[in-house]
Design a protein around this motif. Structure first.
Motif, PDB file in Angstrom:
ATOM      1  N   THR A  34       0.745  -1.179   0.068  1.00  0.00           N
ATOM      2  CA  THR A  34      -0.064  -0.091  -0.003  1.00  0.00           C
ATOM      3  C   THR A  34       0.834   0.975   0.008  1.00  0.00           C
ATOM      4  O   THR A  34       0.257   2.395  -0.087  1.00  0.00           O
ATOM      5  CB  THR A  34      -1.022  -0.139   1.207  1.00  0.00           C
ATOM      6  OG1 THR A  34      -0.213  -0.005   2.653  1.00  0.00           O
ATOM      7  CG2 THR A  34      -2.029  -1.061   1.008  1.00  0.00           C
ATOM      8  N   HIS A  35       2.342   1.151  -0.068  1.00  0.00           N
ATOM      9  CA  HIS A  35       3.090   2.183  -0.047  1.00  0.00           C
ATOM     10  C   HIS A  35       4.414   2.112  -0.639  1.00  0.00           C
ATOM     11  O   HIS A  35       5.188   1.578  -0.009  1.00  0.00           O
ATOM     12  CB  HIS A  35       2.894   2.883   1.273  1.00  0.00           C
ATOM     13  CG  HIS A  35       3.776   4.230   1.311  1.00  0.00           C
ATOM     14  ND1 HIS A  35       3.279   5.559   0.844  1.00  0.00           N
ATOM     15  CD2 HIS A  35       4.975   4.789   1.724  1.00  0.00           C
ATOM     16  CE1 HIS A  35       3.948   6.430   0.972  1.00  0.00           C
ATOM     17  NE2 HIS A  35       4.995   6.110   1.461  1.00  0.00           N
ATOM     18  N   ILE A  36       4.884   2.477  -1.834  1.00  0.00           N
ATOM     19  CA  ILE A  36       5.828   2.407  -2.360  1.00  0.00           C
ATOM     20  C   ILE A  36       6.515   3.311  -3.279  1.00  0.00           C
ATOM     21  O   ILE A  36       5.475   4.037  -3.982  1.00  0.00           O
ATOM     22  CB  ILE A  36       6.172   0.915  -3.188  1.00  0.00           C
ATOM     23  CG1 ILE A  36       7.397   0.614  -3.641  1.00  0.00           C
ATOM     24  CG2 ILE A  36       4.851   0.823  -4.284  1.00  0.00           C
ATOM     25  CD1 ILE A  36       7.801  -0.985  -3.812  1.00  0.00           C
ATOM     26  N   HIS A  37       7.982   3.666  -3.431  1.00  0.00           N
ATOM     27  CA  HIS A  37       8.374   4.974  -4.276  1.00  0.00           C
ATOM     28  C   HIS A  37       8.870   4.118  -5.282  1.00  0.00           C
ATOM     29  O   HIS A  37      10.158   3.856  -5.207  1.00  0.00           O
ATOM     30  CB  HIS A  37       9.165   5.750  -3.308  1.00  0.00           C
ATOM     31  CG  HIS A  37       8.396   6.470  -2.268  1.00  0.00           C
ATOM     32  ND1 HIS A  37       8.025   7.750  -2.461  1.00  0.00           N
ATOM     33  CD2 HIS A  37       8.033   6.062  -0.892  1.00  0.00           C
ATOM     34  CE1 HIS A  37       7.245   8.336  -1.140  1.00  0.00           C
ATOM     35  NE2 HIS A  37       7.417   7.216  -0.230  1.00  0.00           N
ATOM     36  N   PHE A  38       8.488   4.602  -6.632  1.00  0.00           N
ATOM     37  CA  PHE A  38       9.377   4.014  -7.600  1.00  0.00           C
ATOM     38  C   PHE A  38      10.709   4.775  -7.939  1.00  0.00           C
ATOM     39  O   PHE A  38      11.546   4.051  -8.008  1.00  0.00           O
ATOM     40  CB  PHE A  38       8.317   4.515  -8.839  1.00  0.00           C
ATOM     41  CG  PHE A  38       8.862   4.484 -10.282  1.00  0.00           C
ATOM     42  CD1 PHE A  38       9.652   3.581 -10.609  1.00  0.00           C
ATOM     43  CD2 PHE A  38       8.615   5.539 -11.209  1.00  0.00           C
ATOM     44  CE1 PHE A  38      10.403   3.708 -12.040  1.00  0.00           C
ATOM     45  CE2 PHE A  38       9.257   5.600 -12.302  1.00  0.00           C
ATOM     46  CZ  PHE A  38      10.205   4.814 -12.931  1.00  0.00           C
ATOM     47  N   THR A  64      -0.852  10.489   0.582  1.00  0.00           N
ATOM     48  CA  THR A  64       0.163  11.235   1.029  1.00  0.00           C
ATOM     49  C   THR A  64       0.891  10.506   2.265  1.00  0.00           C
ATOM     50  O   THR A  64       0.543   9.442   2.881  1.00  0.00           O
ATOM     51  CB  THR A  64      -0.370  12.507   1.360  1.00  0.00           C
ATOM     52  OG1 THR A  64       0.788  13.533   1.435  1.00  0.00           O
ATOM     53  CG2 THR A  64      -1.269  12.578   2.602  1.00  0.00           C
ATOM     54  N   HIS A  65       1.784  11.301   2.910  1.00  0.00           N
ATOM     55  CA  HIS A  65       2.519  10.945   3.884  1.00  0.00           C
ATOM     56  C   HIS A  65       1.882  11.694   5.122  1.00  0.00           C
ATOM     57  O   HIS A  65       1.469  12.975   5.176  1.00  0.00           O
ATOM     58  CB  HIS A  65       4.116  11.014   4.151  1.00  0.00           C
ATOM     59  CG  HIS A  65       4.755  10.393   2.833  1.00  0.00           C
ATOM     60  ND1 HIS A  65       5.093  11.019   1.671  1.00  0.00           N
ATOM     61  CD2 HIS A  65       5.422   9.218   3.147  1.00  0.00           C
ATOM     62  CE1 HIS A  65       5.909   9.915   1.042  1.00  0.00           C
ATOM     63  NE2 HIS A  65       5.978   8.788   1.737  1.00  0.00           N
ATOM     64  N   ILE A  66       1.770  10.927   6.454  1.00  0.00           N
ATOM     65  CA  ILE A  66       1.484  11.804   7.570  1.00  0.00           C
ATOM     66  C   ILE A  66       2.262  11.398   8.765  1.00  0.00           C
ATOM     67  O   ILE A  66       2.348  10.210   9.106  1.00  0.00           O
ATOM     68  CB  ILE A  66      -0.046  11.709   8.088  1.00  0.00           C
ATOM     69  CG1 ILE A  66      -0.588  12.716   8.964  1.00  0.00           C
ATOM     70  CG2 ILE A  66      -0.572  10.345   8.390  1.00  0.00           C
ATOM     71  CD1 ILE A  66      -2.037  13.169   8.879  1.00  0.00           C
ATOM     72  N   ALA A 122       0.030   7.478   4.681  1.00  0.00           N
ATOM     73  CA  ALA A 122       1.577   6.481   5.121  1.00  0.00           C
ATOM     74  C   ALA A 122       2.094   6.904   6.323  1.00  0.00           C
ATOM     75  O   ALA A 122       2.321   8.062   6.644  1.00  0.00           O
ATOM     76  CB  ALA A 122       2.592   6.518   3.961  1.00  0.00           C
ATOM     77  N   HIS A 123       2.362   5.954   7.240  1.00  0.00           N
ATOM     78  CA  HIS A 123       3.086   6.102   8.341  1.00  0.00           C
ATOM     79  C   HIS A 123       2.122   6.005   9.585  1.00  0.00           C
ATOM     80  O   HIS A 123       1.812   5.200  10.257  1.00  0.00           O
ATOM     81  CB  HIS A 123       4.241   7.280   8.520  1.00  0.00           C
ATOM     82  CG  HIS A 123       5.312   6.671   7.322  1.00  0.00           C
ATOM     83  ND1 HIS A 123       6.141   5.757   7.555  1.00  0.00           N
ATOM     84  CD2 HIS A 123       5.241   7.194   5.920  1.00  0.00           C
ATOM     85  CE1 HIS A 123       6.905   5.734   6.384  1.00  0.00           C
ATOM     86  NE2 HIS A 123       6.361   6.599   5.466  1.00  0.00           N
ATOM     87  N   GLY A 124       1.865   7.411  10.005  1.00  0.00           N
ATOM     88  CA  GLY A 124       0.953   7.910  11.064  1.00  0.00           C
ATOM     89  C   GLY A 124       1.558   7.262  12.549  1.00  0.00           C
ATOM     90  O   GLY A 124       0.918   6.938  13.418  1.00  0.00           O
ATOM     91  N   THR A 166       5.836  -1.602   2.121  1.00  0.00           N
ATOM     92  CA  THR A 166       7.214  -1.690   2.037  1.00  0.00           C
ATOM     93  C   THR A 166       7.825  -0.265   2.373  1.00  0.00           C
ATOM     94  O   THR A 166       8.957  -0.004   2.882  1.00  0.00           O
ATOM     95  CB  THR A 166       7.873  -2.284   0.677  1.00  0.00           C
ATOM     96  OG1 THR A 166       7.570  -1.570  -0.201  1.00  0.00           O
ATOM     97  CG2 THR A 166       7.410  -3.564   0.791  1.00  0.00           C
ATOM     98  N   ASP A 167       7.380   0.889   1.697  1.00  0.00           N
ATOM     99  CA  ASP A 167       8.047   2.052   1.600  1.00  0.00           C
ATOM    100  C   ASP A 167       9.462   2.049   0.772  1.00  0.00           C
ATOM    101  O   ASP A 167      10.263   2.835   1.459  1.00  0.00           O
ATOM    102  CB  ASP A 167       8.015   2.775   2.870  1.00  0.00           C
ATOM    103  CG  ASP A 167       8.262   4.491   2.792  1.00  0.00           C
ATOM    104  OD1 ASP A 167       8.076   4.792   2.008  1.00  0.00           O
ATOM    105  OD2 ASP A 167       8.659   5.029   3.892  1.00  0.00           O
ATOM    106  N   VAL A 168       9.609   1.219  -0.111  1.00  0.00           N
ATOM    107  CA  VAL A 168      10.723   1.441  -0.546  1.00  0.00           C
ATOM    108  C   VAL A 168      11.001   2.573  -1.248  1.00  0.00           C
ATOM    109  O   VAL A 168       9.961   3.194  -1.716  1.00  0.00           O
ATOM    110  CB  VAL A 168      10.735   0.348  -1.785  1.00  0.00           C
ATOM    111  CG1 VAL A 168      11.932   0.816  -3.040  1.00  0.00           C
ATOM    112  CG2 VAL A 168      11.024  -1.104  -1.425  1.00  0.00           C
TER     113      VAL A 168
HETATM  114 ZN    ZN Z   1       6.792   6.988   1.447  1.00  0.00          ZN
END
Ligand code: ZN
Ligand code: GUN
Length: 418
Positions: free
Chosen positions: A64-68, A220-222, A259-261, A310-312
């Motif tokens: 649910t969260h990854i950066h290409f 988004t990130h939070i 993402a995160h929280g 994963t937030d790669v």
């Molecule tokens: Zn991220």
């Protein structure tokens, strides 16, 4: 054709809403030519041979969260979130103005997800429309399911990454037109303001309007890191808290994925729940950047929609199994009660719900798309609880052997299927 998509074997099946799994010892999963499961039942006289004996079949993982554009900087340890963004991430993401480079990385990025059994992902692209189009095209070619967003930034980064709101919105409109809902809703465009610190209030508002205009999902990130939270409060003095920054811009709703929280207050957790928004839990990244452990119990006690990410490339691995293992460690540090089976549920069905794809994937049941993977566990006869623990905690034992999306083989351990 349709018969070749049928699978027979041991199947680990998530429940629709209870955070639990059932282990079917021997079932036949029939799949039609469009890739949809038509029947799951006991093998009859006409049943095919077991597909990949010794493996367990389960729904593909949902990241649910990854950066290409961070695919080439995994494991770059340059400090906590804000210095890491400046030193490692922004220089690398600037390279994605070169579409050829983006195409090359997109091939590696998609192959890396498939190799770990990820069949669906919510992806941050760079802030470049060409690179974002290239990523969509590669996900389309490889048969991956997922959402991609042009990362919106109009302050706080090198010039090569910034795009003024009007220009960014025009680029988003083109990408929406081209890709949103493509191939029977396999691909979606997701509105993606990077985080409050990268965006002026005008950019956040434009993003909220874009999402409302086309009924688009948002990510988004939070509240990831204390320095980030302090800087956000200073940059948005009129907001009650971090969540309120997004609320005021029209970015808080049932299609929002945060993402995160890690450091959300009780009030913010209540706000996430009452908006029916989702959280992407990214424990490997949180450990790598020293952001802290997210208290899973805040989500589970309220029934907040939650998936794993994963937030790669702050996450060091494309593996959702590894992510589950790190989520377990984080739960121990925060007095949150969980187990391997529940974490595998979050990594599959939970992610599908968080990505607003509850009607498509995450269940091995008639009417759902056959996005299924085969993993060879350490002990092929283990009971449900032991099997889940082996899948989650024995990260280096028992790999993914086959990946199918809509019933079509998209990856095997032997060779990439182009
Ligand atoms: Zn991220
Ligand atoms: N916050 C804003 N951008 C990023 C990013 O790229 N990675 C992480 N982990 N947090 C962010």
């Amino acid at each position: 054709m349709s018969e070749s998509r049928t699978i027979r074997g041991r199947v680990l099946a998530p429940h629709a809403t209870d955070r639990a799994l059932t282990l079917h010892e021997d079932v036949v999963v029939r799949v039609d030519a469009s890739g949809r499961i038509t029947d799951v039942g006991a093998p009859g006289d006409d049943a095919p041979e077991v597909t990949r004996p010794g493996c367990v079949w389960m729904p593909g993982f949902v990241d649910t969260h990854i950066h290409f554009p961070q695919a080439r900087v995994l494991g770059s340890a340059s400090g906590e979130l804000l210095p890491w963004l400046q030193k490692t991430v922004f220089p690398e993401e600037s390279r994605f103005q070169d579409v050829e480079y983006a195409r090359e990385v997109a091939r590696d990025f998609c192959a890396s997800m498939l190799a770990q059994g990820t069949t669906c992902a919510s992806v941050f692209s760079s802030s470049h429309p060409g690179a974002t189009d290239a990523l969509f095209a590669e996900m389309d070619r490889r048969g991956l399911r997922g959402d991609v967003g042009l990362t919106l930034m109009d302050r706080g980064a090198p010039e090569a990454l910034l795009r003024a709101p009007a220009e960014a919105m025009a680029a988003c409109e083109e990408l929406v037109e081209r890709w949103h809902g493509a191939d029977g809703d396999r691909l979606r465009f997701r509105v993606t303001p990077r985080f409050a610190l990268s965006c002026t209030p005008e950019m956040l508002e434009a993003a909220g309007e874009l999402a409302a205009r086309h009924d688009l999902p948002i990510q988004t990130h939070i509240s990831e890191n204390p320095d980030e939270i302090e800087a956000t409060a200073a940059a948005f003095p009129e907001a009650r808290d971090y969540l309120d920054v997004y609320r005021q811009a029209g970015l808080l709703g049932s299609r929002s994925l945060f993402a995160h929280g890690v450091w959300l207050s009780e009030t913010e957790w209540d706000g996430v729940k009452s908006a029916d928004a989702s959280i992407s839990h990214c424990p490997d990244s949180n450990f790598f950047l020293g952001s802290g452990p997210m208290p899973l119990k805040e989500a589970t006690s309220r029934g907040v929609k939650l998936g794993l990410g994963t937030d790669v490339g702050a996450g060091r691995s494309y593996s959702l199994r590894r992510c589950c293992s790190r989520a377990y460690d984080a739960s121990k540090l925060t007095g949150s009660d969980t187990d391997a089976a529940e974490l595998l549920w979050f990594a599959t069905r939970g992610g599908a719900i968080a990505m607003d794809r509850a009607d498509q994937i995450g269940l091995v049941e008639s009417g759902f798309d056959a996005d299924l993977i085969a993993i060879r566990p350490l002990d092929p006869d283990a009971d449900l609880a032991t099997l889940c623990e082996h899948l989650v905690f024995l990260e280096d034992r028992g790999g993914v052997e086959e990946v199918r999306v809509r019933g079509v083989v998209r990856w095997t351990q032997d060779a990439l299927v182009d």
